[in-house]
Design a protein around this motif. Sequence first.
Motif, PDB file in Angstrom:
ATOM      1  N   PHE A  67       0.397  -1.091   0.323  1.00 32.52           N
ATOM      2  CA  PHE A  67      -0.428   0.029   0.300  1.00 32.52           C
ATOM      3  C   PHE A  67       0.793   1.261  -0.042  1.00 32.52           C
ATOM      4  N   PHE A  68       1.613   1.148   0.856  1.00 35.45           N
ATOM      5  CA  PHE A  68       2.723   2.251   0.892  1.00 35.45           C
ATOM      6  C   PHE A  68       3.610   2.309   0.137  1.00 35.45           C
ATOM      7  N   ASP A  70       2.466   1.669  -3.260  1.00 37.05           N
ATOM      8  CA  ASP A  70       1.614   1.716  -4.321  1.00 37.05           C
ATOM      9  C   ASP A  70       0.940   3.362  -3.970  1.00 37.05           C
ATOM     10  N   ARG A  71       1.164   3.873  -2.894  1.00 31.56           N
ATOM     11  CA  ARG A  71       0.865   5.439  -2.428  1.00 31.56           C
ATOM     12  C   ARG A  71       1.913   6.287  -3.061  1.00 31.56           C
ATOM     13  N   ASN A  74       1.495   6.667  -6.732  1.00 26.96           N
ATOM     14  CA  ASN A  74       0.471   6.999  -7.083  1.00 26.96           C
ATOM     15  C   ASN A  74      -0.217   6.194  -7.967  1.00 26.96           C
ATOM     16  N   VAL A  76      -2.609   4.453  -6.063  1.00 23.09           N
ATOM     17  CA  VAL A  76      -3.864   4.253  -5.372  1.00 23.09           C
ATOM     18  C   VAL A  76      -4.902   4.927  -5.820  1.00 23.09           C
ATOM     19  N   ARG A  79      -9.093   8.537  -2.877  1.00 26.33           N
ATOM     20  CA  ARG A  79      -9.272   8.954  -1.857  1.00 26.33           C
ATOM     21  C   ARG A  79      -7.952   8.202  -0.197  1.00 26.33           C
ATOM     22  N   PHE A  80      -7.236   7.452  -0.871  1.00 22.97           N
ATOM     23  CA  PHE A  80      -6.176   6.376  -0.842  1.00 22.97           C
ATOM     24  C   PHE A  80      -4.647   7.599  -0.664  1.00 22.97           C
ATOM     25  N   LYS A  81      -4.346   8.679  -1.824  1.00 23.37           N
ATOM     26  CA  LYS A  81      -3.765   9.644  -1.286  1.00 23.37           C
ATOM     27  C   LYS A  81      -3.119  10.237   0.071  1.00 23.37           C
ATOM     28  N   ALA A  82      -2.484  10.833  -0.333  1.00 22.79           N
ATOM     29  CA  ALA A  82      -2.133  10.968   0.923  1.00 22.79           C
ATOM     30  C   ALA A  82      -2.089  12.672   1.062  1.00 22.79           C
ATOM     31  N   LYS A  83      -2.610  13.434   2.365  1.00 30.19           N
ATOM     32  CA  LYS A  83      -3.911  14.980   1.901  1.00 30.19           C
ATOM     33  C   LYS A  83      -2.391  15.926   1.897  1.00 30.19           C
TER      34      LYS A  83
END
Length: 87
Positions: A67-68, A70-71, A74, A76, A79-83
């Motif tokens: 997950f991290f 892929d985050r 980019n 993901v 809604r899962f992207k870092a704010k």
Amino acid sequence: MKLTFTRIVAIILLVVPGIAAAYGFLAMKDAFFAIFEPNIGHMLWGKFFVGILLFAAGVAFIGGWTFFRDRKRNYVAPRFKAKRKQP
């Protein structure tokens, strides 16, 4: 040389939790099917809970790693992207 060493370390970091998750799954299976063994006849609860713990920890580590990664790349959903902080 440094790149190959980092890749080897990364592979080891993924293989160890994978082996732990596989062993946890096998421990749960063995504990459950001990019911049908005539010499044992009951479920091995300690082995079952250790298996759940190993399986959950291994799967959570590999899932979090993926997950991290892929985050960071980019891959993901939005809604899962870092704010980002608003200025």
